[in-house]
Write an enzyme that holds these catalytic residues in place. Structure first.
Site: not given
Lengths: 378, 378
Positions: A130, A132, A183, A186, A197, A201
């Site tokens: 994100g 970074i 939040g 998900e 995920d 990356k």
């Protein structure tokens, strides 16, 4: 004359890109060295109440066929139609900045090759970590280094859950429920919890660092759903935090070994202090020794910040930045499998929990008891 | 045709640059996109036993007058003759990469203006935080952000001393002796201990982030020589680490306020986990929230790594990277003084130690007792 760009997708990240652009327009233009104009936003939905309602289009061809548009931000996510759209843009020589990790992890080599051929740029800082800055520091500031290993906490959801287990003694299930309520997770948390995920990356990082495309399917991936609160507490008393670590290291035979697994991280390692939804990437280079990058790995504005940073860079660099690239790898001879992974292990059996004195493979460790978790060595 | 460069100074950093270049030459050239040749090393001493003994010259004009030399690494340190040499190189259109924080902090604006005029580059990643990529991430990856504050642990010597006081309950004097014994502190440790070194670095960061030159003389600077072991332990029991913090923040009136002072950092802040000789820089941006960069702030190869990274970049960018720059500031109307600094304070009086409930200025805090140390808010 102003540089004109388009944003594909007006979801969380895409709307963040648009809002951030208008909010900091003056300083963004100063840094880009030119006036900039957002000409189109692609979305199938309508947003009549936004101040830029006139920018929306439902037809991707409006953007593709407009030669004035030289840069595009792709914030749709998912493989299709993102891949087709990004590919078409690059083939027309439009630079693309994306936050789409699935796209980069699965198709990065193809898209980078087109960008190179068309002398434009495919940038993806937002796809890993994100906010970074990690892609540019890795390929630029550390350009003088041979990199022996990279370890990352690359998923905020799982790090939040493990932090709650560690600090507040919550069970995995309760911590997951809380993450969903806030939040951070998900409704279907599989991609986060099971490590998929983080896997995408570490594929992107591995490809960039070692120069050949690493596909998610070649990476051993294990999530945190089997981590027990007892293990978290026992590890803590031994001087370790349990973290979901995405790790790649270079082996002596020249191959690389990427894995995603829960690991025990010694409290003396700064990575163990990375809490809540924060992400971090620790890099070992032969000259720099250890360098770490830390920040928010997700979220509307942190991710948008990285996309807009890439957009500014694509405006400034009108020719391909060839070093931020890698080659296709039809077969993954250079990626080693989990059989080559050796570590000391935390082992729980009925009687006690302990850390093995010797390094061994996972299958050897699993024969010693349950809950075999490797110790991070980096 | 190969790109030819020179290294000024063959001390710790300069020799590191030379060794690192030859060690990783192949990958450095790949990343630079061209063959590279080290043509000269400037030093008044002789190094007949090195494999590159034929590269040495004692005459700077050999380098200056050789039009083949297009990039120069300045690793001499100190203001003169470094300033004269670097200025002359830039005036001839040779790009310069430097590790010299004094040079950048005192003369950065002048040198950047010449580089701009001559369409070459003056790069200084190595001058702040050694191996840590911070200059580029600040000006590039965070380009989309308005930055409200930056806090750094920018001096390894003082951080090592404070870590020893904290972890091993050593007195300041004993910890300083140990640092000297290990080569982490100089015989005359004043520049480190009194904060002058950290001051130069926060000047460079402040200039880059806010666009105008900030001179060391305008920055309130206090070192750690008055920190007492009791205060370190009391602060720890209250949930804080004492760190030498170089901090700059933007005030509501548009001015900036840079300071260097020991501060109390809450254990929940990742900066408090930065131990030993490691450095870190924590950045607050409106979009990214918090981002931190961490690594070795000094040392032969970590610093050389940053210089060579800059060298590679200067080879790739044949025109000025104008965004990594700032303007002169004849008077410092935009730099606020210590009177504007407000914080909660740790105060020790004879009876007890406590943290004030209210924010106040330093002079107000000092009236409450001895050892007034502010709490870092970022």
């Amino acid at each position: 004359m102003s540089v004109k760009f388009a944003v594909l997708g007006h979801g969380v990240v895409g709307s963040g890109v648009v809002e951030l652009f208008y909010k900091n327009k003056e300083s963004i233009e100063k840094r880009a060295g030119t006036e900039m104009e957002l000409k189109y936003i692609l979305d199938l939905r309508e947003f009549p109440d936004t101040p830029y309602a006139d920018k929306f289009t439902k037809d991707f061809n409006d953007i593709l066929n407009d030669d004035e548009v030289t840069s595009v931000c792709e914030c749709m996510g998912g493989l299709e139609p993102a891949f087709t759209f990004v590919k078409s843009c690059l083939e027309r020589g439009k630079s693309v900045s994306t936050s789409n990790k699935e796209l980069v992890a699965e198709k990065g080599d193809i898209l980078l090759a087109i960008a190179k051929k068309m002398n434009c740029n495919f940038f993806f800082e937002a796809s890993v970590g994100g906010a970074i800055p990690i892609i540019r520091p890795l390929h630029k500031c550390l350009a003088a280094n041979e990199i022996s290993a990279v370890s990352g906490i690359l998923n905020g959801t799982t790090n939040f859950i493990l932090t709650k287990m560690y600090n507040d003694k919550m069970s995995f299930e309760d911590a997951l429920s809380l993450a969903q309520k806030l939040g951070y997770a998900e409704k279907d948390p599989t991609a986060d919890i099971e490590g998929f995920d983080a896997c995408r990356k570490i594929c992107i990082i591995s490809s960039l660092v070692y120069g050949k495309h690493v596909y998610p399917s070649s990476v051993y991936t294990k999530g945190i759903s089997q981590i027990d609160l007892n293990d978290v507490q026992t590890a803590d008393s031994m001087g370790y935090s349990i973290k979901l670590i995405a790790n790649v290291r270079k082996l002596d035979d020249g191959r690389i070994l990427p894995v995603v697994m829960p690991m025990l991280v010694p409290h003396s390692n700064i990575i163990s202090s990375v809490s809540d939804v924060f992400n971090a990437v620790l890099v070992d280079g032969d000259a720099v020794d250890k360098v770490m990058f830390y920040g928010r790995g997700a979220g509307k504005f942190p991710t948008a910040s990285a996309v807009v940073g890439d957009l500014i860079d694509s405006v400034k660099h009108k020719i391909t930045v060839f070093s931020q690239s890698w080659d296709s790898a039809e077969n993954n001879d250079f990626v080693a499998g989990i059989d080559s992974f050796k570590a000391k292990w935390y082992v729980r059996d009925n009687e006690k929990s302990y850390i093995t004195d010797e390094e061994m493979t996972m299958s050897e460790a699993e024969m010693l008891g349950t809950a075999a978790i490797p110790v991070l060595e980096q």
